[in-house]
Write a protein that holds these residues in place. Structure first.
Motif, PDB file in Angstrom:
ATOM      1  N   GLY A  12       0.671  -1.143   0.024  1.00  0.00           N
ATOM      2  CA  GLY A  12      -0.067  -0.096   0.036  1.00  0.00           C
ATOM      3  C   GLY A  12       0.728   1.182  -0.142  1.00  0.00           C
ATOM      4  O   GLY A  12       2.100   1.168   0.308  1.00  0.00           O
ATOM      5  N   ALA A  13       0.457   2.357  -0.560  1.00  0.00           N
ATOM      6  CA  ALA A  13       1.311   3.498  -0.615  1.00  0.00           C
ATOM      7  C   ALA A  13       0.586   4.741   0.306  1.00  0.00           C
ATOM      8  O   ALA A  13      -0.830   4.881   0.519  1.00  0.00           O
ATOM      9  CB  ALA A  13       1.239   3.889  -1.889  1.00  0.00           C
ATOM     10  N   VAL A  14       1.315   5.563   0.636  1.00  0.00           N
ATOM     11  CA  VAL A  14       1.116   6.679   1.322  1.00  0.00           C
ATOM     12  C   VAL A  14       2.308   7.878   1.122  1.00  0.00           C
ATOM     13  O   VAL A  14       3.036   7.708   0.296  1.00  0.00           O
ATOM     14  CB  VAL A  14       1.170   6.644   2.843  1.00  0.00           C
ATOM     15  CG1 VAL A  14       0.111   5.946   3.171  1.00  0.00           C
ATOM     16  CG2 VAL A  14       2.722   6.161   3.373  1.00  0.00           C
ATOM     17  N   ALA A  15       2.325   9.109   1.521  1.00  0.00           N
ATOM     18  CA  ALA A  15       3.067   9.988   1.285  1.00  0.00           C
ATOM     19  C   ALA A  15       3.371  10.513   2.755  1.00  0.00           C
ATOM     20  O   ALA A  15       2.484  11.061   3.487  1.00  0.00           O
ATOM     21  CB  ALA A  15       2.875  11.040   0.415  1.00  0.00           C
ATOM     22  N   ALA A  16       4.600  10.959   3.050  1.00  0.00           N
ATOM     23  CA  ALA A  16       5.101  11.354   4.371  1.00  0.00           C
ATOM     24  C   ALA A  16       3.820  12.759   4.909  1.00  0.00           C
ATOM     25  O   ALA A  16       3.570  12.564   6.003  1.00  0.00           O
ATOM     26  CB  ALA A  16       6.305  11.958   4.419  1.00  0.00           C
ATOM     27  N   HIS A  17       3.744  13.609   4.131  1.00  0.00           N
ATOM     28  CA  HIS A  17       3.053  14.909   4.353  1.00  0.00           C
ATOM     29  C   HIS A  17       1.713  14.689   4.619  1.00  0.00           C
ATOM     30  O   HIS A  17       1.009  15.403   5.245  1.00  0.00           O
ATOM     31  CB  HIS A  17       3.309  16.030   3.479  1.00  0.00           C
ATOM     32  CG  HIS A  17       2.688  15.556   2.208  1.00  0.00           C
ATOM     33  ND1 HIS A  17       1.250  16.362   1.773  1.00  0.00           N
ATOM     34  CD2 HIS A  17       2.935  15.071   1.083  1.00  0.00           C
ATOM     35  CE1 HIS A  17       1.135  15.868   0.622  1.00  0.00           C
ATOM     36  NE2 HIS A  17       2.069  15.165   0.246  1.00  0.00           N
ATOM     37  N   GLN A  18       1.147  13.555   4.094  1.00  0.00           N
ATOM     38  CA  GLN A  18      -0.260  13.160   4.258  1.00  0.00           C
ATOM     39  C   GLN A  18      -0.682  12.474   5.420  1.00  0.00           C
ATOM     40  O   GLN A  18      -1.665  12.244   5.646  1.00  0.00           O
ATOM     41  CB  GLN A  18      -0.849  12.513   2.695  1.00  0.00           C
ATOM     42  CG  GLN A  18      -0.843  13.560   1.713  1.00  0.00           C
ATOM     43  CD  GLN A  18      -0.958  13.028   0.365  1.00  0.00           C
ATOM     44  OE1 GLN A  18      -0.096  12.664  -0.578  1.00  0.00           O
ATOM     45  NE2 GLN A  18      -2.336  12.651   0.180  1.00  0.00           N
ATOM     46  N   LEU A  19       0.449  11.682   6.102  1.00  0.00           N
ATOM     47  CA  LEU A  19       0.279  11.037   7.415  1.00  0.00           C
ATOM     48  C   LEU A  19       0.810  11.122   8.403  1.00  0.00           C
ATOM     49  O   LEU A  19       0.527  11.028   9.593  1.00  0.00           O
ATOM     50  CB  LEU A  19       0.067   9.569   6.855  1.00  0.00           C
ATOM     51  CG  LEU A  19       1.304   8.779   6.912  1.00  0.00           C
ATOM     52  CD1 LEU A  19       0.987   7.287   6.894  1.00  0.00           C
ATOM     53  CD2 LEU A  19       2.297   8.944   5.809  1.00  0.00           C
ATOM     54  N   GLU A  20       2.239  11.636   8.331  1.00  0.00           N
ATOM     55  CA  GLU A  20       3.094  11.787   9.352  1.00  0.00           C
ATOM     56  C   GLU A  20       2.574  12.835  10.568  1.00  0.00           C
ATOM     57  O   GLU A  20       2.825  12.386  11.770  1.00  0.00           O
ATOM     58  CB  GLU A  20       4.592  11.961   9.263  1.00  0.00           C
ATOM     59  CG  GLU A  20       5.368  11.091   8.293  1.00  0.00           C
ATOM     60  CD  GLU A  20       6.601  11.431   7.877  1.00  0.00           C
ATOM     61  OE1 GLU A  20       7.083  12.492   8.110  1.00  0.00           O
ATOM     62  OE2 GLU A  20       7.349  10.383   7.238  1.00  0.00           O
TER      63      GLU A  20
END
Ligand code: P53
Length: 476
Positions: A12-20
């Protein structure tokens, strides 16, 4: 090939600014994502020159993955993830972007994160720049309008390659580098390149300059990465939104062809190391005197990519118009509704076959392994009285797309190395800043106003995807 390869990278994928979240923690500097307010389907996000007390900046806290990553990775391991795609927040490593030495506390966070992945044999797949460059580079240098950005990026890339050389094998340089062809929308140029066009400036020209510097920076990074660890696989990352002709009228066929060229020429540069003829000619016709040096052209040829990563959410349809005899596509004026396709609440078409089409399109031209690093449905979810989330619409979306992806492998013989749907867990939407445009397999209790307990609840899609992975895609 009869099946997905045995080492297929499910994840699965995410991006740092959208979850951290943790936007100021352990020395992190503000990024371009930190000056963007929350919007909605009808209300665009605002870019504020500085942080305003009274406004809602959803990325500041996001889902606080920074402090929840252990429990969250446990859930991903439970789903059976073989890989986890995230990005490294550039401003954790270089808080301003132009420092001589990196921020050790920022580097340590990713030491811990990647170690946690590897504990479960989850391969980290890392994007270096995913819509989150240090905001200081925007205010001091004007973002990617400035050639100095090449050095700042390469330094960031080298630092990450060296630090994580034994933990990370798969890298991508710039997320959806072609998203900025939508330069008419300030979001695209700002998130990709940290550029805000002033009134009177030619945003299109700025975009071609910024993209050139990014392509050069990418190629230098790829070359360095291969020296730092010859085992590295370093890819580019494109937003594949196929542009179909409205009908068989030759003008429409040609319009779609020219539109595809304008959206995907970036791939030619990443893969072949040269600008395609149509793009050289286009820039000349426009009289753009872009800063493209012979040293740049040399560098572009030295750092070509190992694979093509791409996102796929939707297709678009274009039509010719008499006032545009040159077939000069721009992302907003030539799009028409496709009468055959339904769309989401946010107006994104749902077109599973477009994924197979996009995979074939890349494969026919570039002959490199492909990695589907984003695909998913943004939808509202509801926690029902049984405390669960019954997201059959998301299961249907993903299943239909996987059926098509499998055809790309089995019937078309394309080498697809993995599939990381968007998103591993609910996160802040990039385009709208909403929490309630949800993509995850795991629900996160937080709303568009930023309220909620942050509690995690596996959705029905979580258990479906678990079976998909366990059967290597046989049980859809
Ligand atoms: P959101 C536009 C078109 C296709 C993909 O998007 C896009 C965008 C930008 O909005 O972005 C990618 O959150 C991007 C992710 C993003 C995801 O698609 O706007 O790589 O960061 O979250 C979904 O619904």
């Amino acid at each position: 090939m009869k099946k997905f390869r045995s080492d297929f990278l499910w994840g699965g994928a995410v991006a740092a600014h959208q979850l951290e979240g943790a936007w100021r923690t352990d020395g992190k500097g503000p990024s371009v994502a930190d000056v963007m307010t929350a919007g909605s389907a009808s209300q665009p996000r605002k870019i504020t020159a500085e942080i305003k007390e009274e406004k809602n900046y959803p990325n500041h806290q996001a889902i606080d993955f920074y402090h929840h990553y252990q429990a969250d990775l446990k859930l991903m391991a439970e789903m059976g993830f073989k890989c986890f795609r995230t990005s490294i927040a550039w401003s954790r490593i270089f808080p301003q972007g132009d420092e001589a030495t990196p921020n050790e506390a920022g580097l340590e966070f990713y030491d811990r994160l990647f170690a946690e992945c590897l504990k479960y044999q989850i391969e980290p797949i890392v994007t270096l720049s995913h819509f989150e460059m240090p905001y200081y580079l925007v205010t001091k240098y004007g973002g990617w309008r400035n050639r100095k950005m090449i050095d700042f990026f390469v330094k960031f890339a080298d630092t990450c390659f060296k630090r994580y050389r034994n933990q990370v094998k798969y890298w991508m340089t710039f997320n959806e580098i072609n998203n900025q062809t939508g330069y008419q929308n300030e979001f695209c140029l700002f998130t990709n390149s940290g550029i805000k066009a002033a009134s009177g400036e030619n945003a299109e020209e700025l975009m071609y300059q910024a993209a050139h510097y990014e392509l050069v920076a990418s190629s230098i990074a790829v070359e360095h990465g291969h020296q730092i660890n010859p085992e590295f696989k370093i890819g580019c990352m494109l937003a594949m939104v196929p542009l179909y002709p409205l009908n068989s009228q030759p003008h429409n066929i040609m319009m779609a062809e020219k539109a595809m060229q304008k959206r995907y020429w970036f791939t030619d540069v990443h893969v072949n190391g040269t600008y395609p003829n149509f793009m050289e000619t286009f820039l000349k016709h426009r009289h753009y005197r872009n800063d493209i040096t012979s040293a740049d052209r040399y560098n572009l040829q030295r750092g070509t990519v190992d694979f093509i990563g791409f996102s796929y959410y939707m297709s678009k349809t274009v039509s010719f118009s008499e006032d545009n005899p040159a077939y000069d596509y721009d992302d907003y004026s030539n799009d028409v509704q496709n009468p055959y396709l339904p769309a989401s609440e946010w107006g994104w078409t749902v077109d599973p076959e477009g994924l197979r089409y996009g995979a074939n399109w890349f494969n026919d031209r570039y002959h490199l392994p492909l990695f589907v690093v984003e695909n998913g449905l943004g939808a509202r979810d509801e926690v029902t009285s049984d405390g669960k989330v019954h997201d059959d619409y998301r299961v249907n979306y993903l299943r239909e797309h996987l059926i098509q992806l499998k055809k790309a492998v089995v019937e078309d013989g394309i080498d697809i190395i993995g599939y990381t749907p968007w998103s591993a867990i609910d996160i802040v939407s990039a385009g709208t800043g909403q929490m309630e445009k949800r993509y995850g397999f795991v629900y996160v209790d937080k709303d568009d106003q930023g309220k909620g307990s942050l509690k995690r609840i596996p959705k029905d899609s979580f258990y479906w995807y678990q079976k998909v992975i366990a059967s290597n895609g046989e049980n859809l």
